[in-house]
Motif scaffolding. Structure first.
Motif, short mmCIF file in Angstrom:
data_model
loop_
_atom_site.label_atom_id
_atom_site.label_comp_id
_atom_site.label_asym_id
_atom_site.label_seq_id
_atom_site.Cartn_x
_atom_site.Cartn_y
_atom_site.Cartn_z
N THR A 9 0.83 -1.22 0.00
CA THR A 9 0.00 0.00 0.00
C THR A 9 0.85 1.26 0.00
O THR A 9 0.46 2.28 -0.60
N LEU A 12 1.78 1.80 -3.56
CA LEU A 12 0.64 2.28 -4.35
C LEU A 12 0.30 3.73 -4.03
O LEU A 12 -0.29 4.44 -4.85
N ASN A 23 -3.65 10.09 -4.86
CA ASN A 23 -2.99 8.80 -5.04
C ASN A 23 -4.02 7.68 -4.90
O ASN A 23 -5.15 7.92 -4.44
N LEU A 24 -3.64 6.48 -5.29
CA LEU A 24 -4.60 5.37 -5.35
C LEU A 24 -5.20 5.04 -3.98
O LEU A 24 -6.36 4.62 -3.91
N VAL A 30 -8.05 1.11 -4.31
CA VAL A 30 -7.49 -0.22 -4.07
C VAL A 30 -8.53 -1.05 -3.33
O VAL A 30 -8.92 -0.74 -2.20
N LEU A 45 -7.99 -2.92 -8.67
CA LEU A 45 -8.14 -1.47 -8.69
C LEU A 45 -9.56 -1.14 -9.15
O LEU A 45 -10.07 -1.75 -10.10
N ALA A 62 0.99 1.22 -11.28
CA ALA A 62 0.90 0.51 -10.00
C ALA A 62 1.88 -0.65 -9.95
O ALA A 62 2.58 -0.87 -8.95
N ILE A 66 5.36 -1.03 -7.40
CA ILE A 66 5.69 -2.17 -6.53
C ILE A 66 7.08 -2.70 -6.84
O ILE A 66 7.86 -3.01 -5.94
N ILE A 78 -2.84 -7.64 -11.23
CA ILE A 78 -3.81 -6.59 -10.93
C ILE A 78 -5.05 -6.76 -11.80
O ILE A 78 -4.94 -6.80 -13.03
#
Length: 366
Positions: A9, A12, A23-24, A30, A45, A62, A66, A78
């Motif tokens: 996280t 992300l 941000n995500l 997420v 997502l 994304a 990572i 994903i």
């Protein structure tokens, strides 16, 4: 290396969604389905729409985050979800529409949009449920013809999707790209953008139950026509032309496009527009300024019906400019001509549905 959820996280949180700048993690994109199995990581997502233009780039970003902030050896999987229901598939976009009629012309300037507008109004006057799509993305004219240049189009949630609500006037449901762009500015779009906009007007709108869905197509043949053919099973085409030879040559090309073996859209018939000129002061006189019965001869040559002959009178131009299609003026001879045209279209559509197999959409080659 031992993986745990906060590592993922935090990575992300370095990725921003272009649509909001958040941000995500802040954007709540997420899904709560993060799974870690050794060096394998999977999660989803969430996007508002399945057609989100940033979806692919955000997924790649994304995955890259990572690998950058956690470990290059992580196997990332994903999946994507949308909060709105998916857009209907091509060929299934208008499930409650009985007949889709394309009004076409081989060239501009023959009055195709005037015919499409008045045909739609005449069909509605006959008691049918009618929709009219201004498919001329680069030269929309329906907002002007219906005196709706300032119309505001709204969207509503229906069946899990946000859909446009078409305008309504003279008993006709209407959508046009002209409702969304500045009428004084040229639409400088590449073909793909125009085709995407057209698809939205078809599939992302609440057209509801219709007997006839009239398509006012652009003149000629091109990307817009192909988009229509790939998304809609068009019941039949109505070809509009003036009697002069230069227009008839282009009308033949329009007929050929629909009769192409890969398209196979039946030609319901031809319309001879500006068939003759009748002055307001001499209503019984006919002056054949563009030639005489050229479309009638073409119809016989191509073995298709002549659906109607529409005279050129001063009132047609004035009515179009004032936003009141002449078909609404029931006492006029031109309104009667459009009413007879509508009856001919109904008759030929019923014959076509009775005698011929349903039209199939044009397959998209991948």
């Amino acid at each position: 290396m031992q993986l745990y959820p906060k590592l993922i996280t935090d990575a992300l949180a370095t990725v921003r969604y272009p649509g909001s700048g958040k941000n995500l993690i802040e954007a709540g994109m997420v899904e709560d389905d993060l799974r870690i199995d050794g060096m394998n990581v999977s999660f989803s997502l969430i996007f508002e729409k399945s057609t989100d233009p940033f979806m692919k780039s955000v997924v790649k970003a994304a995955e890259a985050a990572i690998h950058t902030y956690v470990d290059k050896g992580v196997n990332v999987s994903i999946s994507t979800k949308s909060t709105q229901a998916a857009r209907p598939e091509p060929g299934k976009m208008l499930p409650q529409v009985k007949n889709v009629i394309a009004v076409s012309s081989g060239k501009g300037g023959v009055g195709k949009s005037t015919v499409a507008a008045n045909l739609a109004v005449s069909l509605a006057a006959l008691g049918y449920k009618v929709g009219l799509l201004d498919a001329d993305i680069f030269g929309p004219s329906m907002p002007k013809m219906f005196h709706m240049e300032s119309e505001n189009i709204f969207a509503e949630m229906k069946d899990g999707r946000q859909v446009l609500i078409p305008a309504m006037k003279y008993g006709v449901k209407l959508l046009s790209i002209g409702f969304f762009v500045n009428p004084a500015t040229a639409t400088l779009w590449r073909g793909g953008m125009a085709c995407n906009a057209l698809t939205q007007l078809i599939a992302d709108a609440d057209w509801g139950e219709l007997d006839y869905f009239i398509l006012d197509t652009p003149p000629g043949t091109g990307d817009i026509h192909l988009t229509l053919l790939q998304n809609l099973a068009i019941t039949g085409a109505v070809i509009v032309s003036t009697p002069q030879e230069v227009a008839l040559a282009d009308a033949r090309k329009g007929i050929d496009m629909y009769r192409n073996e890969k398209v196979n859209v039946p030609i319901l018939g031809l319309v001879e527009n500006m068939a003759w000129f009748t002055p307001r002061e001499l209503p019984d006189n006919k002056y054949f300024i563009f030639g005489r019965e050229g479309v009638k001869r073409l119809a016989a040559e191509m073995e298709v019906p002549l659906l109607g002959q529409i005279p050129l009178v001063q009132g047609i131009c004035e009515s179009g400019d004032e936003g009141e299609p002449i078909a609404t003026q029931s006492e006029s001879l031109t309104a009667q001509a459009f009413r007879e045209l509508a009856q001919s279209v109904v008759r030929e559509t019923e014959r076509r549905n009775r005698d011929e197999a349903p039209t199939q959409i044009v397959a998209v080659k991948k």
